[in-house]
Every structure is written in C-alpha cells, then in structure tokens.
Write a protein that holds these residues in place. Structure first.
Motif, PDB file in Angstrom:
ATOM      1  N   ARG A  77      53.411  59.779  29.556  1.00 55.34           N
ATOM      2  CA  ARG A  77      53.362  60.289  30.926  1.00 55.34           C
ATOM      3  C   ARG A  77      52.921  59.171  31.867  1.00 55.34           C
ATOM      4  N   ILE A  78      53.400  59.264  33.096  1.00 60.30           N
ATOM      5  CA  ILE A  78      53.005  58.305  34.122  1.00 60.30           C
ATOM      6  C   ILE A  78      52.367  59.079  35.269  1.00 60.30           C
ATOM      7  N   ILE A  79      51.137  58.744  35.562  1.00 61.46           N
ATOM      8  CA  ILE A  79      50.419  59.341  36.691  1.00 61.46           C
ATOM      9  C   ILE A  79      50.653  58.439  37.900  1.00 61.46           C
ATOM     10  N   THR A  80      51.290  58.966  38.926  1.00 65.75           N
ATOM     11  CA  THR A  80      51.534  58.196  40.144  1.00 65.75           C
ATOM     12  C   THR A  80      50.587  58.684  41.234  1.00 65.75           C
ATOM     13  N   LEU A  81      50.002  57.730  41.947  1.00 61.02           N
ATOM     14  CA  LEU A  81      48.989  58.052  42.955  1.00 61.02           C
ATOM     15  C   LEU A  81      49.390  57.491  44.312  1.00 61.02           C
ATOM     16  N   LEU A 181      49.448  54.916  36.640  1.00 58.27           N
ATOM     17  CA  LEU A 181      48.697  54.815  35.400  1.00 58.27           C
ATOM     18  C   LEU A 181      49.608  55.301  34.275  1.00 58.27           C
ATOM     19  N   PHE A 182      50.080  54.353  33.466  1.00 63.40           N
ATOM     20  CA  PHE A 182      50.899  54.683  32.303  1.00 63.40           C
ATOM     21  C   PHE A 182      49.953  55.157  31.194  1.00 63.40           C
ATOM     22  N   THR A 183      50.232  56.315  30.595  1.00 60.12           N
ATOM     23  CA  THR A 183      49.339  56.856  29.576  1.00 60.12           C
ATOM     24  C   THR A 183      50.121  57.345  28.355  1.00 60.12           C
ATOM     25  N   ASP A 184      49.409  57.477  27.237  1.00 57.48           N
ATOM     26  CA  ASP A 184      49.993  58.063  26.034  1.00 57.48           C
ATOM     27  C   ASP A 184      49.569  59.523  25.880  1.00 57.48           C
ATOM     28  N   LEU A 185      49.159  60.147  26.969  1.00 56.27           N
ATOM     29  CA  LEU A 185      48.694  61.531  26.957  1.00 56.27           C
ATOM     30  C   LEU A 185      49.847  62.490  27.241  1.00 56.27           C
ATOM     31  N   PRO A 186      49.936  63.604  26.528  1.00 57.92           N
ATOM     32  CA  PRO A 186      51.018  64.584  26.756  1.00 57.92           C
ATOM     33  C   PRO A 186      50.685  65.557  27.888  1.00 57.92           C
ATOM     34  N   LEU A 187      50.410  65.037  29.037  1.00 59.43           N
ATOM     35  CA  LEU A 187      50.014  65.866  30.175  1.00 59.43           C
ATOM     36  C   LEU A 187      51.191  66.694  30.690  1.00 59.43           C
ATOM     37  N   PRO A 188      50.931  67.826  31.319  1.00 65.33           N
ATOM     38  CA  PRO A 188      52.026  68.594  31.931  1.00 65.33           C
ATOM     39  C   PRO A 188      52.602  67.826  33.119  1.00 65.33           C
ATOM     40  N   VAL A 189      53.911  67.900  33.266  1.00 65.28           N
ATOM     41  CA  VAL A 189      54.570  67.132  34.330  1.00 65.28           C
ATOM     42  C   VAL A 189      54.798  68.002  35.557  1.00 65.28           C
ATOM     43  N   ASP A 190      54.921  67.339  36.702  1.00 63.99           N
ATOM     44  CA  ASP A 190      55.200  68.030  37.964  1.00 63.99           C
ATOM     45  C   ASP A 190      56.708  68.072  38.215  1.00 63.99           C
TER      46      ASP A 190
END
Length: 362
Positions: A77-81, A181-190
């Motif tokens: 997942r990629i968290i964009t801020l 923030l590039f992550t290896d977490l399986p977060l829910p996507v928007d």
C-alpha cells in the motif's frame, strides 16, 4: 516485518494514520494499492513523444515510475499525503505578473524548500506507526525518487488529475505538495474520486507559451516551469518573449483554475515568503552576485538552479520589460559575465530593449 494484522486492526490503524497525519500538519491522506493503473501507458506515450525535453532521468528511470514494486520490493500500500503551501501574506500574483519591472516567482518556491520538511514529517508518521504495531517495511518519498505521485494520489482518492496535469481536489484546488509512504501493510484502500473539470479549458487557454497540445498533454519543452528550472541550456529564442517576467516557474494554469477558489492558505511558517521574493524588482535581483544568491536562497528550492541560470532567467525578464536606462545599465554590467549562457541572454535582452527604445523614439 510487522506482526500479522487482522482486517479490523488494519481499518483501525488506517484511521489512526489519518489522525496522526493531521497532527503532523498534513491536510489530507489517501491510501492506494501499489499500482499506477492506466497512467503507466500515458507515461510511455509522453516519453515517446519527447515531451520530457532534456530530463533524461525521466526516461532512464521510467520503469520504476510504472511499477512501484520495482522501487520498493514488497510494497502493498502507498499512503499519499497532502500539505497545502499557498503562502500567507504573499503579494497578489496578477499585479506582479502585470508589472514588467518586477519578478514573478512560483508560489511554491517563495519559502523554504518543501522536500526536507515533508520527508521529515512522513518519517515521523512512520515512526508513530512503528510504535503502534512494531517494525514494518516502509520508505518515505517527497518528489525525491521516480514516483508517479499524481497518479498515486488520484488512485488514493485525494483528487483527480486536471487538464493542466496537476492534481485537483474539490476542497483544496491544486496549491499543495504531495508526499508518499510506501508500506508493506495490507491497509484498506480509498476509492478514487470523479473528475470535475467538465468543459472548462481555462488552464489550457491561459498558458503563455502554448505548452498544452490538448487536455492532459503537456509538452515540457514549452513549459515555463521547465524552461526556468529544469532546462540547463539556452532558452529557445521564440519562447523568450512569451515568458514575460516569470523567472522561476509559472502558476498561470493554477491561477485561473476555478477550483482554486477553495484553496486554503498554508499554516506552515516555513512556507512564508522569504526576502520579499513575492514582489521583488528585477533589477535588484539581477544585481545579486553568487555569494548573495547562495546566501539569500539557502534552504529554498530556488537555489538548485544555480546563479548562472538565475541570471539567465532574469535577463530574459528584463528583455521583456521596460526599455529604461536602469535596465540597460543593469544588463550592461553583466555583458562580460564569465558564463557564455548568461552573456547570450544578456545580449539578447539588451538588443531587445535597444530596439524597443529606438521604436519609441521614432
């Protein structure tokens, strides 16, 4: 590697990430898969057309832009801020653009260089996540690696890419920076949002150099931001008169965008105007020697172009200005500059002002 997280834990973590990001000064957060979608094909077509100019690094590292997993193996997942940057108390852009004796500097570059500020905040966000769940895989980026950031932001639901190729948000326009923030977490996507440009072409119509071949199709070789910042050589002569007094970047396509009436002023002190560069006189800036330039632009994005290109850009702006004795004298003092690049643009500007002065005297 992080501990195994359930779907519920991932949802709760995503909510906390949004809260932490807000506390760190970000105005919006979106989460996307590590996939740029159809934007990969658009990038290929854009590069094949030569629109990147002499930014060869874009072609050399295109594969990393197309596939985030090549840049960060294991990314899920990629968290964009988003962080708003419109500086408070800056001079109104339109009168500055209309004043041929003053310099126009893109609003994003009037304060401190955003790269370090955003990257540090994103690192702080990563450490908060780590404190919550334990070690996990991540990398933080802020325009510092081959990341197709606007595509990822669009995928994350932070807005849509407008016809001018900038990201637009209904609640914020386009005056903002992005970081990831590039992550290896399986977060829910928007979910992505719909585009809302409609039939408007204000951004395409206003471009001084006609850099847009059409909607979503920018030829960087004609873009003033490219010419004044990325381009290292001589500015093509046919484009010089079209640049007006824009000496570092260009905001015209953002200034006319109707969505920017919703843009908020930045709350970051670091983005406040430095050294009066929101309304500085061209002749004053042209007088800066290299030590002065380096001192005044310390910690600013402007510094990266170097003193010679700074003078190149201002010489063009002076050549597009008033044929005053002061302007001619300022150009004359740079006519024997050690840099051939500076000398060429100074000579062009002097000839242009001399010709204008002769026409005025006829």
């Amino acid at each position: 590697m992080p501990q195994s997280l359930s779907q519920r834990q991932c949802r709760e973590l995503a909510a906390r990430i949004r809260t932490w990001a807000g506390e760190l000064g970000f105005q919006a957060v979106g989460i996307s898969p590590a996939d740029v979608g159809a934007h990969a094909d658009h990038l290929d077509r854009w590069l094949d057309s030569g629109s990147h100019g002499d930014m060869q690094w874009m072609r050399d590292r295109a594969a990393l832009r197309r596939d985030p997993s090549l840049l960060v193996p294991g990314v899920q997942r990629i968290i964009t801020l988003r962080m708003d940057y419109l500086p408070p108390a800056a001079a109104d852009p339109w009168p500055i653009l209309a004043d041929r004796a003053r310099a126009y500097v893109s609003r994003y570059a009037l304060g401190r260089d955003y790269h370090k500020l955003l990257r540090r905040r994103i690192q702080q966000l990563a450490r908060r996540i780590e404190a919550e769940i334990g070690p996990f895989g991540y990398r933080a980026f802020t325009d510092s690696a081959p990341v197709l950031e606007k595509a990822l932001a669009e995928q994350a639901g932070l807005g849509w890419i407008g016809k001018h190729t900038n990201l637009l948000a209904r609640e914020a326009g386009s005056w903002f920076f992005l970081g990831e923030l590039f992550t290896d977490l399986p977060l829910p996507v928007d979910d992505p949002v719909d585009a809302h440009c409609g039939s408007c072409t204000a951004c395409l119509d206003i471009c001084p150099t006609r850099a847009f071949r059409g909607p979503y199709d920018l030829d960087a070789r004609r873009c003033i931001s490219y010419l004044t910042i990325e381009h290292q050589g001589a500015i093509p002569e046919p484009l010089r008169p079209l640049m007006g007094n824009r000496i570092y970047g260009c905001d015209d396509c953002q200034l006319v965008c109707p969505w920017n009436r919703f843009a908020a002023l930045s709350v970051e002190p670091d983005f406040a105007v430095r050294h009066g560069l929101d309304a500085a006189a061209l002749i004053e800036l042209f007088a800066w020697d290299e030590p002065t330039f380096l001192d005044r632009t310390a910690g600013m994005a402007i510094r990266r172009i170097g003193h010679a290109r700074w003078l190149r850009n201002i010489a063009v702006a002076l050549g597009n200005g008033h044929a005053s004795a002061e302007a001619l004298a300022a150009l004359g003092r740079r006519s024997d500059h050690p840099s051939p690049l500076v000398r060429e643009h100074v000579a062009w500007a002097r000839q242009r002002l001399i010709a204008a002065s002769k026409r005025a005297g006829e």
